[in-house]
Design a protein around this motif. Structure first.
Motif, PDB file in Angstrom:
ATOM      1  N   THR A  80     -41.302  -3.793 -13.842  1.00  0.00           N
ATOM      2  CA  THR A  80     -41.062  -2.623 -12.995  1.00  0.00           C
ATOM      3  C   THR A  80     -39.560  -2.448 -12.829  1.00  0.00           C
ATOM      4  O   THR A  80     -38.807  -3.427 -12.852  1.00  0.00           O
ATOM      5  CB  THR A  80     -41.714  -2.784 -11.606  1.00  0.00           C
ATOM      6  OG1 THR A  80     -41.408  -1.626 -10.794  1.00  0.00           O
ATOM      7  CG2 THR A  80     -41.208  -4.022 -10.882  1.00  0.00           C
ATOM      8  N   TYR A  82     -38.316  -1.294 -10.092  1.00  0.00           N
ATOM      9  CA  TYR A  82     -38.058  -1.374  -8.661  1.00  0.00           C
ATOM     10  C   TYR A  82     -37.173  -2.571  -8.329  1.00  0.00           C
ATOM     11  O   TYR A  82     -37.420  -3.689  -8.800  1.00  0.00           O
ATOM     12  CB  TYR A  82     -39.367  -1.469  -7.884  1.00  0.00           C
ATOM     13  CG  TYR A  82     -39.190  -1.483  -6.385  1.00  0.00           C
ATOM     14  CD1 TYR A  82     -38.697  -0.368  -5.715  1.00  0.00           C
ATOM     15  CD2 TYR A  82     -39.514  -2.611  -5.638  1.00  0.00           C
ATOM     16  CE1 TYR A  82     -38.520  -0.381  -4.333  1.00  0.00           C
ATOM     17  CE2 TYR A  82     -39.362  -2.636  -4.259  1.00  0.00           C
ATOM     18  CZ  TYR A  82     -38.859  -1.518  -3.610  1.00  0.00           C
ATOM     19  OH  TYR A  82     -38.692  -1.523  -2.245  1.00  0.00           O
ATOM     20  N   PRO A  84     -35.796  -4.251  -4.876  1.00  0.00           N
ATOM     21  CA  PRO A  84     -35.755  -4.255  -3.408  1.00  0.00           C
ATOM     22  C   PRO A  84     -34.354  -4.331  -2.822  1.00  0.00           C
ATOM     23  O   PRO A  84     -34.082  -3.724  -1.778  1.00  0.00           O
ATOM     24  CB  PRO A  84     -36.574  -5.505  -3.056  1.00  0.00           C
ATOM     25  CG  PRO A  84     -37.484  -5.708  -4.219  1.00  0.00           C
ATOM     26  CD  PRO A  84     -36.667  -5.311  -5.422  1.00  0.00           C
ATOM     27  N   GLY A 116     -35.460 -10.198  -5.947  1.00  0.00           N
ATOM     28  CA  GLY A 116     -35.507  -9.407  -4.734  1.00  0.00           C
ATOM     29  C   GLY A 116     -34.599  -9.969  -3.663  1.00  0.00           C
ATOM     30  O   GLY A 116     -33.689 -10.741  -3.945  1.00  0.00           O
ATOM     31  N   GLN A 131     -38.747  -9.235   0.159  1.00  0.00           N
ATOM     32  CA  GLN A 131     -39.488  -8.367  -0.752  1.00  0.00           C
ATOM     33  C   GLN A 131     -38.935  -8.617  -2.151  1.00  0.00           C
ATOM     34  O   GLN A 131     -37.727  -8.576  -2.360  1.00  0.00           O
ATOM     35  CB  GLN A 131     -39.359  -6.891  -0.384  1.00  0.00           C
ATOM     36  CG  GLN A 131     -40.316  -6.007  -1.189  1.00  0.00           C
ATOM     37  CD  GLN A 131     -40.269  -4.544  -0.767  1.00  0.00           C
ATOM     38  OE1 GLN A 131     -39.357  -3.823  -1.128  1.00  0.00           O
ATOM     39  NE2 GLN A 131     -41.262  -4.101   0.012  1.00  0.00           N
ATOM     40  N   VAL A 133     -40.040  -8.851  -6.717  1.00  0.00           N
ATOM     41  CA  VAL A 133     -40.954  -8.496  -7.793  1.00  0.00           C
ATOM     42  C   VAL A 133     -41.025  -9.635  -8.798  1.00  0.00           C
ATOM     43  O   VAL A 133     -40.136 -10.478  -8.885  1.00  0.00           O
ATOM     44  CB  VAL A 133     -40.507  -7.199  -8.516  1.00  0.00           C
ATOM     45  CG1 VAL A 133     -40.245  -6.092  -7.516  1.00  0.00           C
ATOM     46  CG2 VAL A 133     -39.268  -7.453  -9.366  1.00  0.00           C
ATOM     47  N   TYR A 179     -49.212  -7.554  -1.427  1.00  0.00           N
ATOM     48  CA  TYR A 179     -48.923  -7.341  -2.841  1.00  0.00           C
ATOM     49  C   TYR A 179     -49.422  -5.976  -3.306  1.00  0.00           C
ATOM     50  O   TYR A 179     -50.552  -5.593  -3.016  1.00  0.00           O
ATOM     51  CB  TYR A 179     -49.653  -8.371  -3.703  1.00  0.00           C
ATOM     52  CG  TYR A 179     -49.491  -9.810  -3.333  1.00  0.00           C
ATOM     53  CD1 TYR A 179     -48.793 -10.690  -4.156  1.00  0.00           C
ATOM     54  CD2 TYR A 179     -50.076 -10.330  -2.172  1.00  0.00           C
ATOM     55  CE1 TYR A 179     -48.667 -12.029  -3.842  1.00  0.00           C
ATOM     56  CE2 TYR A 179     -49.952 -11.664  -1.846  1.00  0.00           C
ATOM     57  CZ  TYR A 179     -49.249 -12.515  -2.686  1.00  0.00           C
ATOM     58  OH  TYR A 179     -49.126 -13.845  -2.372  1.00  0.00           O
ATOM     59  N   SER A 182     -46.990  -2.710  -9.583  1.00  0.00           N
ATOM     60  CA  SER A 182     -46.019  -1.711 -10.033  1.00  0.00           C
ATOM     61  C   SER A 182     -45.793  -1.956 -11.511  1.00  0.00           C
ATOM     62  O   SER A 182     -45.154  -2.944 -11.890  1.00  0.00           O
ATOM     63  CB  SER A 182     -44.700  -1.847  -9.262  1.00  0.00           C
ATOM     64  OG  SER A 182     -43.738  -0.900  -9.720  1.00  0.00           O
ATOM     65  N   VAL A 187     -45.142  -6.216  -6.626  1.00  0.00           N
ATOM     66  CA  VAL A 187     -44.107  -6.217  -5.592  1.00  0.00           C
ATOM     67  C   VAL A 187     -44.702  -6.931  -4.386  1.00  0.00           C
ATOM     68  O   VAL A 187     -45.765  -6.552  -3.893  1.00  0.00           O
ATOM     69  CB  VAL A 187     -43.683  -4.789  -5.212  1.00  0.00           C
ATOM     70  CG1 VAL A 187     -42.675  -4.825  -4.065  1.00  0.00           C
ATOM     71  CG2 VAL A 187     -43.100  -4.065  -6.414  1.00  0.00           C
ATOM     72  N   THR A 189     -44.257  -8.375  -0.497  1.00  0.00           N
ATOM     73  CA  THR A 189     -43.551  -8.350   0.786  1.00  0.00           C
ATOM     74  C   THR A 189     -44.071  -9.530   1.576  1.00  0.00           C
ATOM     75  O   THR A 189     -45.264  -9.605   1.877  1.00  0.00           O
ATOM     76  CB  THR A 189     -43.819  -7.035   1.543  1.00  0.00           C
ATOM     77  OG1 THR A 189     -43.403  -5.933   0.743  1.00  0.00           O
ATOM     78  CG2 THR A 189     -43.058  -7.025   2.868  1.00  0.00           C
ATOM     79  N   ILE A 219     -41.614   2.631  -4.700  1.00  0.00           N
ATOM     80  CA  ILE A 219     -42.172   1.670  -5.657  1.00  0.00           C
ATOM     81  C   ILE A 219     -43.019   2.408  -6.686  1.00  0.00           C
ATOM     82  O   ILE A 219     -44.089   2.934  -6.344  1.00  0.00           O
ATOM     83  CB  ILE A 219     -43.009   0.603  -4.943  1.00  0.00           C
ATOM     84  CG1 ILE A 219     -42.157  -0.146  -3.907  1.00  0.00           C
ATOM     85  CG2 ILE A 219     -43.601  -0.371  -5.946  1.00  0.00           C
ATOM     86  CD1 ILE A 219     -42.939  -1.133  -3.054  1.00  0.00           C
TER      87      ILE A 219
END
Length: 221
Positions: A80, A82, A84, A116, A131, A133, A179, A182, A187, A189, A219
């Protein structure tokens, strides 16, 4: 698979991590993602080791710290885009009672799966939220395959956020992770509350889910 995290007193234990971080001593056992880290020495957040090392995400946004790990972004966490550390708004961090200045990298070594950030709580610096990934071992199986692979985790009932499936897991009364998939990654947290009398696990999970809810628009699916 709950994650493997590190706060200022704990560094991630990569071998326990699959898709996440491990909260040593607090209970978050690893969750599934592949990859073995390569230890890298460091001598401070602004040391010469960071010179020439990538410091921005795919969109060119600067990390809130200097990383010394040349493989912070790697084949272990490229499922991903993404990030954080650059995409979670400071307003969200403050809203959850976290110390913006405490931000630190989840990774404790080079080529680690988890990518992250982590923040300490203003009212309790031993407690933290992170957070991050990490790539799924079996992305085609999604979150269901992930739960099967980490059957030793205490999985709570699934929830839905913005039409997306979210799984909740914990391995200790003081921690819970939310969870969401992505791309070919997940991802995570994770909330860890180090208190003499931690709140019920339902409340810890709700906190992780609420933080995810506040960031899920950024996300990608």
């Amino acid at each position: 698979m709950p994650p493997v995290l590190n706060n200022k007193y704990r560094k991630i234990t990569p071998t326990l991590i699959a898709v996440g971080t491990i909260v040593t001593g607090v209970g978050l056992s690893a969750c599934g993602v592949a990859g073995s880290p390569t230890p890298t020495s460091s001598s401070g957040p602004h040391s010469s080791a960071a010179i020439g090392v990538r410091q921005t995400d795919d969109a060119g946004r600067r990390l809130p710290f200097d990383t010394e790990f040349p493989d912070r972004w790697s084949s272990n966490n490229d499922g991903t885009s993404y990030e954080p550390c650059t995409q979670v708004p400071e307003e969200v961090v403050r809203r959850f009672g976290l110390d913006v200045e405490s931000v630190s990298d989840v990774a404790g070594s080079n080529f680690q799966t988890a990518r992250g950030c982590q923040w300490s709580y203003l009212n309790n610096e031993l407690s933290f939220l992170s957070q991050f990934v990490g790539n799924l071992d079996r992305p085609q199986g999604g979150l269901s395959a992930h739960k099967e692979e980490y059957a030793s985790t205490t999985w709570h009932p699934d929830i839905e956020i913005e039409g997306r499936r979210v799984i909740l897991g914990s391995s200790d009364p003081s921690d819970c992770a939310a969870y969401v998939q992505s791309g070919e990654a997940v991802v995570i947290t994770n909330v860890v509350l180090i208190k003499q009398n931690p709140p019920p696990i339902e409340a810890v999970c709700a906190s992780a889910a609420d933080f995810l809810r506040s960031t899920i628009d950024g996300i990608p699916e």
